[in-house]
Motif scaffolding. Structure first.
Motif, PDB file in Angstrom:
ATOM      1  N   GLY A 168      78.521  83.554 -53.434  1.00 44.71           N
ATOM      2  CA  GLY A 168      79.012  84.064 -54.397  1.00 44.71           C
ATOM      3  C   GLY A 168      80.167  83.394 -54.917  1.00 44.71           C
ATOM      4  O   GLY A 168      80.923  83.424 -53.937  1.00 44.71           O
ATOM      5  N   GLY A 169      80.587  83.555 -56.106  1.00 49.18           N
ATOM      6  CA  GLY A 169      81.749  82.915 -56.413  1.00 49.18           C
ATOM      7  C   GLY A 169      81.905  82.539 -58.067  1.00 49.18           C
ATOM      8  O   GLY A 169      81.043  82.634 -58.711  1.00 49.18           O
ATOM      9  N   ALA A 170      83.048  82.237 -58.487  1.00 45.49           N
ATOM     10  CA  ALA A 170      83.435  81.894 -59.766  1.00 45.49           C
ATOM     11  C   ALA A 170      82.698  80.599 -60.207  1.00 45.49           C
ATOM     12  O   ALA A 170      82.654  79.846 -59.545  1.00 45.49           O
ATOM     13  CB  ALA A 170      84.735  82.099 -60.069  1.00 45.49           C
ATOM     14  N   SER A 226      81.116  84.735 -62.716  1.00 48.19           N
ATOM     15  CA  SER A 226      80.676  84.481 -61.358  1.00 48.19           C
ATOM     16  C   SER A 226      79.296  84.546 -61.313  1.00 48.19           C
ATOM     17  O   SER A 226      78.410  85.368 -62.056  1.00 48.19           O
ATOM     18  CB  SER A 226      81.465  85.595 -60.364  1.00 48.19           C
ATOM     19  N   ALA A 227      78.817  83.794 -60.290  1.00 46.89           N
ATOM     20  CA  ALA A 227      77.402  84.110 -59.766  1.00 46.89           C
ATOM     21  C   ALA A 227      77.197  84.601 -58.293  1.00 46.89           C
ATOM     22  O   ALA A 227      78.344  84.332 -57.599  1.00 46.89           O
ATOM     23  CB  ALA A 227      76.731  82.625 -60.092  1.00 46.89           C
ATOM     24  N   ASP A 228      75.947  85.002 -58.264  1.00 44.76           N
ATOM     25  CA  ASP A 228      75.806  85.411 -56.706  1.00 44.76           C
ATOM     26  C   ASP A 228      74.257  84.988 -56.625  1.00 44.76           C
ATOM     27  O   ASP A 228      73.235  85.578 -57.200  1.00 44.76           O
ATOM     28  CB  ASP A 228      76.026  86.833 -56.412  1.00 44.76           C
ATOM     29  N   TYR A 256      67.195  86.625 -54.633  1.00 47.23           N
ATOM     30  CA  TYR A 256      68.002  87.295 -55.837  1.00 47.23           C
ATOM     31  C   TYR A 256      68.999  86.278 -56.246  1.00 47.23           C
ATOM     32  O   TYR A 256      69.616  85.328 -55.811  1.00 47.23           O
ATOM     33  CB  TYR A 256      68.502  88.768 -55.254  1.00 47.23           C
ATOM     34  N   GLY A 257      69.422  86.536 -57.747  1.00 48.36           N
ATOM     35  CA  GLY A 257      70.475  86.139 -58.231  1.00 48.36           C
ATOM     36  C   GLY A 257      70.898  86.788 -59.348  1.00 48.36           C
ATOM     37  O   GLY A 257      70.314  87.520 -59.896  1.00 48.36           O
ATOM     38  N   SER A 258      72.301  86.640 -59.621  1.00 44.93           N
ATOM     39  CA  SER A 258      72.949  87.301 -60.854  1.00 44.93           C
ATOM     40  C   SER A 258      74.187  86.637 -61.282  1.00 44.93           C
ATOM     41  O   SER A 258      74.696  85.766 -60.637  1.00 44.93           O
ATOM     42  CB  SER A 258      73.327  88.611 -60.270  1.00 44.93           C
ATOM     43  N   LEU A 259      74.288  86.884 -62.644  1.00 48.72           N
ATOM     44  CA  LEU A 259      75.511  86.432 -63.240  1.00 48.72           C
ATOM     45  C   LEU A 259      76.487  87.594 -63.896  1.00 48.72           C
ATOM     46  O   LEU A 259      75.901  88.586 -64.453  1.00 48.72           O
ATOM     47  CB  LEU A 259      75.358  85.663 -64.451  1.00 48.72           C
TER      48      LEU A 259
END
Length: 288
Positions: free
Chosen positions: A141-143, A149-151, A173-176
């Motif tokens: 995870g990070g900018a 940011s993303a994870d 999983y993934g997210s913005l």
């Protein structure tokens, strides 16, 4: 009283009540506000209400930890503990409407990579997965741009004292997340591929979380909307929406949360709303 979610599905199938194409049922897992484990909200999931790391409530993720200890290797160590009025994962009640004890531990590197674990007590009589859920996860995870940011990662949901049968499963999983002033908006996805514990089928979860901090106060308002397509629902068409709206009050390392939580469920699958009745969920949590 239900003794097993999967057992209920088997009984309905043998009774000819549910077509073979019908979904199976409650998911197991964290509003872990997904990165939802504690769906989003700490009170709701492994860290948040959807409790997936990025997931719930959602889930505990490295960037979600407020307290930490760093060493010269670039590693940060953090821990969290919570007491919730009931454990809701993607809107589904997994503690039988009773208080649940939750907590976890994370290790993150300054490169953005992290690993962690999170656990919650369950109501073994209604849920049928034993008395404990244990999540193991890792990711990055990070900018990725200014204000964005993303994870991404992998999480395993384990039920160490469950009875005979397949219960454990794995999700990616993934997210913005985008931030603008005191507001942040997160969009995420979690996918569990075909597994025996999912009845030989898969499960897709999409969600969005909105958080708005009230300026010059320790209060943040939260909103969550999720959509499940697959095995982990209580609906005959294998699709379900879940939602929540609430607020967090932060003082030092302690957060007090209150949220109204709901999820779609069909009376044929969940008579009496044992798992899917709307509820007000309160929690107190701390990060170290």
């Amino acid at each position: 009283m239900l003794t097993s979610i999967r057992g209920l599905r088997t009984a309905l199938l043998f009774a000819g009540i549910v077509p073979l194409a019908a979904p199976a049922f409650a998911n197991t897992a964290n509003e872990k506000t997904e990165t939802e484990r504690n769906d989003g909200f700490v009170a709701m999931g492994a860290g948040n209400l959807e409790v997936v790391p990025g997931l719930s409530a959602s889930a505990p993720t490295a960037e979600g930890s407020a307290g930490h200890m760093a060493d010269e290797s670039g590693l940060e160590f953090s821990a969290n503990v919570a007491l919730v009025s009931e454990y809701r994962f993607r809107g589904v009640d997994l503690s039988g409407g009773e208080i649940a004890i939750q907590g976890g531990f994370d290790v993150a590197h300054d490169s953005g990579f992290y690993v962690g674990t999170w656990a919650s007590s369950l109501d073994e009589q209604t849920v049928g997965y034993g008395s404990t859920e244990l999540d193991l996860y890792g990711g990055w995870g990070g900018a990725i741009a200014e204000g964005v940011s993303a994870d991404i990662g992998l999480i395993g949901y384990l039920y160490p004292d469950a009875g005979p049968g397949d219960f454990d499963y794995v999700e990616v999983y993934g997210s913005l997340t985008g931030e603008l002033g005191p507001a942040s908006v997160t969009g995420g996805i979690a996918y569990a591929p075909d597994q025996d514990s999912l009845g030989g089928s898969d499960n897709l979860y999409l969600y969005t979380d909105v958080a708005v901090g009230i300026p010059d106060t320790p209060v943040t308002l939260n909103g969550h909307l999720g959509y499940t397509d697959g095995f982990l629902t209580f609906t005959t068409d294998s699709e379900a929406l879940d939602w929540s709206i609430g607020a967090d009050f932060v003082t030092g390392p302690v957060t007090f949360s209150l949220a109204y939580v709901g999820v779609e469920g069909d009376a044929l699958i969940d008579p009496g709303g044992t798992f899917t009745d709307d509820a007000v969920v309160a929690s107190v949590s701390a990060s170290f």
